[in-house]
Write an enzyme that holds these catalytic residues in place. Structure first.
Site, mmCIF file in Angstrom:
data_model
loop_
_atom_site.group_PDB
_atom_site.id
_atom_site.type_symbol
_atom_site.label_atom_id
_atom_site.label_comp_id
_atom_site.label_asym_id
_atom_site.label_seq_id
_atom_site.Cartn_x
_atom_site.Cartn_y
_atom_site.Cartn_z
ATOM 1 N N ALA A 71 38.825 1.116 44.966
ATOM 2 C CA ALA A 71 39.695 1.364 44.048
ATOM 3 C C ALA A 71 41.027 1.291 44.551
ATOM 4 C CB ALA A 71 39.509 2.883 43.506
ATOM 5 N N GLY A 116 34.877 1.272 45.431
ATOM 6 C CA GLY A 116 34.653 0.751 44.035
ATOM 7 C C GLY A 116 34.149 -0.605 43.989
ATOM 8 N N GLU A 119 30.355 -0.333 44.353
ATOM 9 C CA GLU A 119 30.157 0.307 43.214
ATOM 10 C C GLU A 119 30.023 -0.737 41.813
ATOM 11 O OE1 GLU A 119 32.968 3.425 43.775
ATOM 12 O OE2 GLU A 119 31.243 4.822 43.682
ATOM 13 N N GLU A 139 34.746 5.682 51.418
ATOM 14 C CA GLU A 139 35.543 6.804 51.075
ATOM 15 C C GLU A 139 35.745 8.067 51.725
ATOM 16 O OE1 GLU A 139 33.375 4.807 49.383
ATOM 17 O OE2 GLU A 139 34.103 4.578 47.150
HETATM 18 N N1 CO8 Z 1 43.768 0.013 47.590
HETATM 19 C C1 CO8 Z 1 45.222 -0.669 47.711
HETATM 20 N N2 CO8 Z 1 45.550 -1.503 48.432
HETATM 21 C C2 CO8 Z 1 44.547 -2.340 49.048
HETATM 22 C C3 CO8 Z 1 43.289 -1.803 49.021
HETATM 23 C C4 CO8 Z 1 42.878 -0.751 48.344
HETATM 24 N N3 CO8 Z 1 41.535 -0.554 48.003
HETATM 25 N N4 CO8 Z 1 42.444 -2.628 50.088
HETATM 26 C C5 CO8 Z 1 43.443 -3.522 50.629
HETATM 27 N N5 CO8 Z 1 44.839 -3.161 49.968
HETATM 28 C C6 CO8 Z 1 45.926 -4.121 50.305
HETATM 29 C C7 CO8 Z 1 46.613 -3.476 51.653
HETATM 30 O O1 CO8 Z 1 47.429 -2.297 51.359
HETATM 31 C C8 CO8 Z 1 47.533 -4.989 52.045
HETATM 32 O O2 CO8 Z 1 48.656 -4.553 51.138
HETATM 33 P P1 CO8 Z 1 50.104 -4.892 51.826
HETATM 34 O O3 CO8 Z 1 50.142 -6.216 52.527
HETATM 35 O O4 CO8 Z 1 50.967 -4.636 50.650
HETATM 36 O O5 CO8 Z 1 50.155 -3.780 52.708
HETATM 37 C C9 CO8 Z 1 46.524 -5.976 51.268
HETATM 38 O O6 CO8 Z 1 45.578 -5.423 50.368
HETATM 39 C C10 CO8 Z 1 45.884 -6.765 52.329
HETATM 40 O O7 CO8 Z 1 44.986 -5.732 52.985
HETATM 41 P P2 CO8 Z 1 45.165 -5.658 54.608
HETATM 42 O O8 CO8 Z 1 46.315 -5.978 55.283
HETATM 43 O O9 CO8 Z 1 44.644 -4.336 55.066
HETATM 44 O O10 CO8 Z 1 43.920 -6.536 55.246
HETATM 45 P P3 CO8 Z 1 43.003 -6.508 56.510
HETATM 46 O O11 CO8 Z 1 42.247 -7.835 56.532
HETATM 47 O O12 CO8 Z 1 43.829 -6.282 57.562
HETATM 48 O O13 CO8 Z 1 41.764 -5.406 56.201
HETATM 49 C C11 CO8 Z 1 40.519 -4.083 54.564
HETATM 50 C C12 CO8 Z 1 40.972 -5.539 55.048
HETATM 51 C C13 CO8 Z 1 39.502 -3.709 55.949
HETATM 52 C C14 CO8 Z 1 39.633 -4.416 53.508
HETATM 53 C C15 CO8 Z 1 41.223 -3.042 54.338
HETATM 54 O O14 CO8 Z 1 42.427 -3.777 53.431
HETATM 55 C C16 CO8 Z 1 40.888 -1.801 53.904
HETATM 56 O O15 CO8 Z 1 40.518 -0.843 54.615
HETATM 57 N N6 CO8 Z 1 41.122 -1.451 52.464
HETATM 58 C C17 CO8 Z 1 40.507 -0.305 51.999
HETATM 59 C C18 CO8 Z 1 39.194 -0.226 51.821
HETATM 60 C C19 CO8 Z 1 38.935 1.018 51.176
HETATM 61 O O16 CO8 Z 1 38.873 2.131 51.762
HETATM 62 N N7 CO8 Z 1 38.327 1.162 50.058
HETATM 63 C C20 CO8 Z 1 37.741 2.003 49.280
HETATM 64 C C21 CO8 Z 1 38.876 2.856 48.414
HETATM 65 S S1 CO8 Z 1 38.296 4.140 47.720
HETATM 66 C C22 CO8 Z 1 37.243 3.738 46.327
HETATM 67 O O17 CO8 Z 1 37.189 2.746 45.975
HETATM 68 C C23 CO8 Z 1 36.871 5.127 45.650
HETATM 69 C C24 CO8 Z 1 36.289 4.648 44.301
HETATM 70 C C25 CO8 Z 1 36.209 5.690 43.305
HETATM 71 C C26 CO8 Z 1 37.360 6.242 42.818
HETATM 72 C C27 CO8 Z 1 37.157 7.383 41.990
HETATM 73 C C28 CO8 Z 1 38.608 7.729 41.884
HETATM 74 C C29 CO8 Z 1 38.797 9.210 41.299
#
Ligand code: CO8
Length: 265
Positions: A71, A116, A119, A139
């Protein structure tokens, strides 16, 4: 034929076979409220199509790096309690509608399937992964728990102990590990991901569409019922099929040693 939404693409790849591609490359295809709404619309669109027009759905992510990286954290970070509940419920209901589609739905996971994203894949009938796929529910590292059905569907997919380990540690696993724990059905090179999904669908689509839909329904319902009720439900569905042309055609074709011609009725 194809339908262009802002952040997803819905394309007709082969007769009756649709591919929904989550396309938000600047955020590794992370799901914001707008994408969830678009997915909901696309799922409704598919569910309203005729039997010939929609026979299967493949869900994948745009690019070579991510299926869906979760998400949208940036959109989520300022939610209040009510908004967070609404956001979780919105994702859950879209995935649930997808799960209820009568056609086979395959997740073709082409990179990160996190939070997400995992999921979403879990709400599909099964998962085919590329060799570079990575799975996880990170998460807890954000002070959150999964909110789009992860604690429910991951547990059912890999068992309670694996689900606890993955959810409580927030660790990422690779495609081979996911295959070993039965989270994914196949791992293929990235270039072969879509062809592999299409090949599996070719086999499924050669079967009775009605029987495929009813077997999916019976399996889905079995999760929510006690064993005795689930068995009764299966017997009822089994019996109902004997009123259908597909069952008559399938059994007759076997006896006549020919290929069946199913109509889905
Ligand atoms: N949300 C928003 N932006 C994201 C997300 C995300 N989940 N994942 C990546 N991005 C963005 C980064 O911020 C970055 O943007 P910018 O260049 O503007 O900074 C761009 O995508 C590229 O990402 P990275 O530079 O981080 O790329 P890397 O190759 O270095 O890393 C990863 C890749 C490991 C996937 C890393 O991006 C990461 O850890 N992302 C987050 C993963 C995460 O924690 N996902 C779970 C999110 S929580 C969730 O899904 C809950 C679901 C239920 C929700 C219920 C709500 C109430």
């Amino acid at each position: 034929m194809s339908f262009q939404y802002q952040n997803i693409k819905l394309e007709n790849k082969q007769p009756g076979v649709w591919v929904m591609t989550i396309h938000r490359p600047e955020a590794l295809n992370a799901l914001n409220a707008q994408i969830l709404n678009e997915m909901g619309d696309a799922v409704r669109q598919i569910s309203e199509m005729s039997f010939e027009d929609a026979r299967a759905l493949i869900i994948t992510g745009s690019g070579e790096k991510a299926f869906v990286a979760g998400a949208d954290i940036k959109e989520m970070m300022d939610l209040n309690q009510d908004q967070a509940v609404q956001f979780a419920k919105r994702g859950q209901s879209v995935f649930y509608e997808m799960n209820l589609l009568k056609i086979p739905v395959i997740a073709a996971v082409n990179g990160f399937a996190l939070g997400g994203g995992l999921e979403l894949a879990l709400a599909c009938d099964f998962i085919i992964a590329s060799e570079n796929a990575k799975f996880g529910l990170p998460e807890v590292s954000l002070g959150l728990i999964p909110g789009f059905g992860g604690t429910v569907r991951l547990t059912r997919a890999v068992g309670i102990r694996r689900a606890r380990e993955l959810t409580m540690s927030g660790e990422m696993i690779n495609a081979t590990q996911a295959l070993q724990m039965g989270l994914v059905n196949y791992v293929v090179p990235l270039a072969e991901l879509l062809p592999a999904a299409l090949q599996k669908l070719e086999l499924i689509l050669s079967r009775s569409p009605l029987a495929v839909a009813e077997s999916k329904k019976s399996i889905n319902q079995a999760f929510d019922l006690a064993t005795e009720e689930a068995l009764q439900n299966e017997a009822q569905i089994f019996g109902m099929l004997f009123t259908s042309s597909d069952t008559r055609e399938g059994t007759k074709a076997f006896v006549e040693k020919r290929k069946p011609l199913f109509t889905g009725e």
